[in-house]
Every structure is written in C-alpha cells, then in structure tokens.
Design an enzyme around this catalytic site. Structure first.
Site, PDB file in Angstrom:
ATOM      1  N   THR A 121       0.809  -1.216   0.000  1.00 27.87           N
ATOM      2  CA  THR A 121       0.000   0.000   0.000  1.00 27.87           C
ATOM      3  C   THR A 121       0.842   1.266   0.000  1.00 27.87           C
ATOM      4  O   THR A 121       1.953   1.280   0.557  1.00 27.87           O
ATOM      5  CB  THR A 121      -0.915   0.003   1.249  1.00 27.87           C
ATOM      6  OG1 THR A 121      -1.508   1.302   1.385  1.00 27.87           O
ATOM      7  CG2 THR A 121      -0.143  -0.277   2.528  1.00 27.87           C
ATOM      8  N   TYR A 145      -1.455   0.353  10.337  1.00 17.24           N
ATOM      9  CA  TYR A 145      -1.801  -0.334   9.086  1.00 17.24           C
ATOM     10  C   TYR A 145      -0.614  -0.296   8.116  1.00 17.24           C
ATOM     11  O   TYR A 145      -0.150  -1.330   7.620  1.00 17.24           O
ATOM     12  CB  TYR A 145      -3.047   0.302   8.450  1.00 17.24           C
ATOM     13  CG  TYR A 145      -3.279  -0.165   7.041  1.00 17.24           C
ATOM     14  CD1 TYR A 145      -3.635  -1.487   6.781  1.00 17.24           C
ATOM     15  CD2 TYR A 145      -3.101   0.702   5.960  1.00 17.24           C
ATOM     16  CE1 TYR A 145      -3.824  -1.928   5.483  1.00 17.24           C
ATOM     17  CE2 TYR A 145      -3.286   0.260   4.664  1.00 17.24           C
ATOM     18  CZ  TYR A 145      -3.643  -1.053   4.426  1.00 17.24           C
ATOM     19  OH  TYR A 145      -3.810  -1.501   3.141  1.00 17.24           O
TER      20      TYR A 145
END
Ligand code: UDP
Length: 337
Positions: A121, A145
């Site tokens: 990501t 995250y």
C-alpha cells in the site's frame, strides 16, 4: 493451459482479492482461494474455483492446499485494511497483517512455492515529501496499518534473498470501482472510502457525504488522490505473475496508480455527473493523518510490465462502482431473505 500450476489467492472473497480471482480466471489460470470470511463473502468467489475457509497462518492447511491444488504461486490479499481501526487496535493489525503473513511466508518456503505476490500500500510512505511518489521515496508509515504492511515487505525482501522464492509487492494507491461486468465490487459493510460512500449516498443509502477538510494545499482545498480502477489493478497482478515466472532472479516493489490525482470535490462532481443527481455535501474538518495529495509515479511498473490501464477515466470508475452498488443491494436482499 493444462501444464499451468494453480495460483492460491488469500483473501479471494474480499474486494481486491475477488477481482484478482476474476482476472486470473479470465487469463486462463487455475485458481484456488483461501479466506476466513471475516470480511469477505463466499458468494464473491465463482462456484468453479476451489474454496478453503480458514486461516492463512494454519501451516497444515496451507501445506494441504499446495499439494491438493498444485500451487505454484501465492497472491496474498488477506488482511485488515481500516486505518483508524489500526490506530485503535494495533495488535490486531500486527497479528492479521504481519504475524500471519510471516506464517504464510514460512509455509510458502516450506512447501517450495516459488512465487509470491503481495498486496502492499501507498500507506507505507506515510506523508511523503514529494509528489508524485516514487518507489525509492522513504517509507515512513504514520499508522499501524502502513507499518504492518511495510513489515511484510521487509520479510519478503529478506526471505527471497535467503530462499528460492521471488516476489512482487504492489503498492496500491486509492483502489476504486468494480468489475465492468458487475461480477464483483466493493461490498464491505460500513466502508469509509470516498467513492464507496459517495455512491451509497447517490443511491439513497446515506443522507450525505462528509468532505474532510477544505483547507489543504491543493487547487480546490480538498484532498487529492490517485484513484485506480480495481480491474486495472487486478490485471497488474496477473502481469506480476508473468514477470516473476519469466525471471525468477528478479523481485519487484512497484507502485500501482495512474500517476494523476482527483480532489474530493472532483470525485463528488463525477458522481453527480454520472447520476444526474446532486449528493448532499457536508463540509467537515480534516481527518487525522490525511496527506494533502498522494499521487503515484508509475514509471517503474510501466517500464517493467506491459500494463495498459483500460479504466482510468474517472466517470467510468464511478459508473462501474454505481452499477455494482445497485447489484449489491439485490444480493443483500437475497442473502437476508
Ligand atoms: N474523504 C472525504 N470524505 C469521506 C471519505 C474520504 O472527504 O467520507 C477524503 C479523504 O479525506 C481523502 C480522500 O477522500 O482526502 C480519500 O479518502 P479515502 O478514505 O477514500 O482513502 P485514503 O486516501 O484515506 O486511503
């Protein structure tokens, strides 16, 4: 195609994983799916794809699947993806995303699976100082995250140097849209992503869309993101698999985006234009941890893979997201009946 091995897709019942299953299937690859169905849906996986309900950290289950299905590559999507939740509950993210990935990679090595594709990501960059963002931009995640995904990138780098396995980590920018044939789409309950929220509002599932901040350092003051159609992203995974097979000595870290951005207002305008409606907009304050602008430099993936994005047009992304949102309403009704 009969000499082809099977690709194991973890999280294949989820949003991006289910589109990867479709892309592999459409390209003639045999596919199998493992998913724990915590956020995924069994109906999102085609009936003719072998499905295993279970945990990616279950070494015995992975060994069984590799043998039963002749697995030659793993595409790893399973994990948790909600940034604010990762701030509230970091250990969940270090378990689901880092620790379980470590177990999965261990099983992949133990069972001699030679190729691994990882769903990474742009959140690994944190708030980058440059735009567009290149792969060599320092990765300084600002939430658990992003850190949990970066840890897996590092594991893959080290493990591939020590063992016979090559990998491709694809760093996604803002994934949006749905399969053009409406076979799958974003189905998460209580999703928070802008376009999903906007199409829900357009279909009357919500009253309004909040605009988080109008004082950013961008042309219209709202946040700018590089929205990538989920089917173009899925196609990049199939090309990554081809590249890993073609040169087993090479691994890759690659951005996945179109290299252009749209502001929040531009996205909402597109939804209004496509639906011929006016969604209610509510100006609100900034959301914590949001950068002004996050745009990929996609030169590396364009150089290495014959990737030809087909759905970069924003109105097309909106059209597909809307078509899916309508169909999802029917599926949810069927499921609850
Ligand atoms: N955003 C917004 N309203 C929403 C959801 C998102 O204004 O209901 C903004 C957000 O501040 C950011 C952009 O839309 O500038 C994309 O946010 P999203 O949550 O979709 O993805 P992120 O970039 O956080 O991964």
């Amino acid at each position: 195609m009969s000499d082809r091995f099977t690709v194991l897709v973890t999280g294949g019942a989820g949003y991006i994983g289910s589109h990867a299953v479709l892309a592999l299937h459409d390209a003639g690859w045999p596919v199998a799916v493992i998913d724990n169905l915590v956020t995924g849906f069994r109906w999102a996986v085609p009936d003719d794809v072998p499905f295993y309900e279970g945990n990616i950290a279950d070494a015995a289950l992975i060994a069984k699947i590799v043998t039963e299905q002749n697995i030659g590559a793993v595409m790893h999507f399973a994990g948790s993806v909600v940034v604010p939740e990762s701030v509230e509950n970091p250990l969940k993210y270090y378990d689901n995303n880092s620790a379980r990935s470590r177990s999965l990679i261990e099983a992949v090595i133990a069972n001699k699976v030679p190729h691994f594709i990882f769903s990474s990501t742009a959140a690994t960059y944190g708030i980058p100082e440059v735009s567009p963002v290149r792969e060599d931009t320092p990765q300084v995640p600002i939430n658990p995250y992003g850190m949990s995904k970066l840890m897996t990138e590092h594991m893959l780098r080290d493990v591939s140097a020590a063992h016979d396995m090559n990998f491709c980590a694809l760093r996604y920018f803002n994934v949006a849209g749905a399969d053009p044939q409406a076979r799958s789409g974003q189905s998460t309950i209580g999703a928070t992503h802008l376009l999903k929220v906007a199409v829900e509002a357009a279909l009357g599932k919500r009253d309004s869309v909040a605009i988080f901040g109008t004082d950013y350092d961008t042309a219209d003051g709202t946040g700018v993101r590089d929205y990538i159609h989920v089917s173009d992203l899925a196609a990049a995974h199939v090309l990554a698999l081809d590249a890993l097979i073609a040169d087993p000595t090479q691994s890759h870290f690659l951005n996945c985006g179109y290299g252009r951005g749209f502001s929040v207002l531009e996205v909402l305008d597109a939804v209004d234009r496509v639906t011929n409606l006016k969604i209610n907009r509510k100006m609100e304050g900034r959301r914590a941890g949001d950068p002004d602008s996050l745009i990929s430099d996609n030169g590396a993936i364009m150089d290495r893979f014959p990737w030809k994005p087909q759905y970069a047009d924003l109105d097309q992304i909106v059209t597909h997201a809307l078509a899916w949102e309508r169909k999802l309403g029917d599926i949810q009704q069927e499921q609850s009946a």
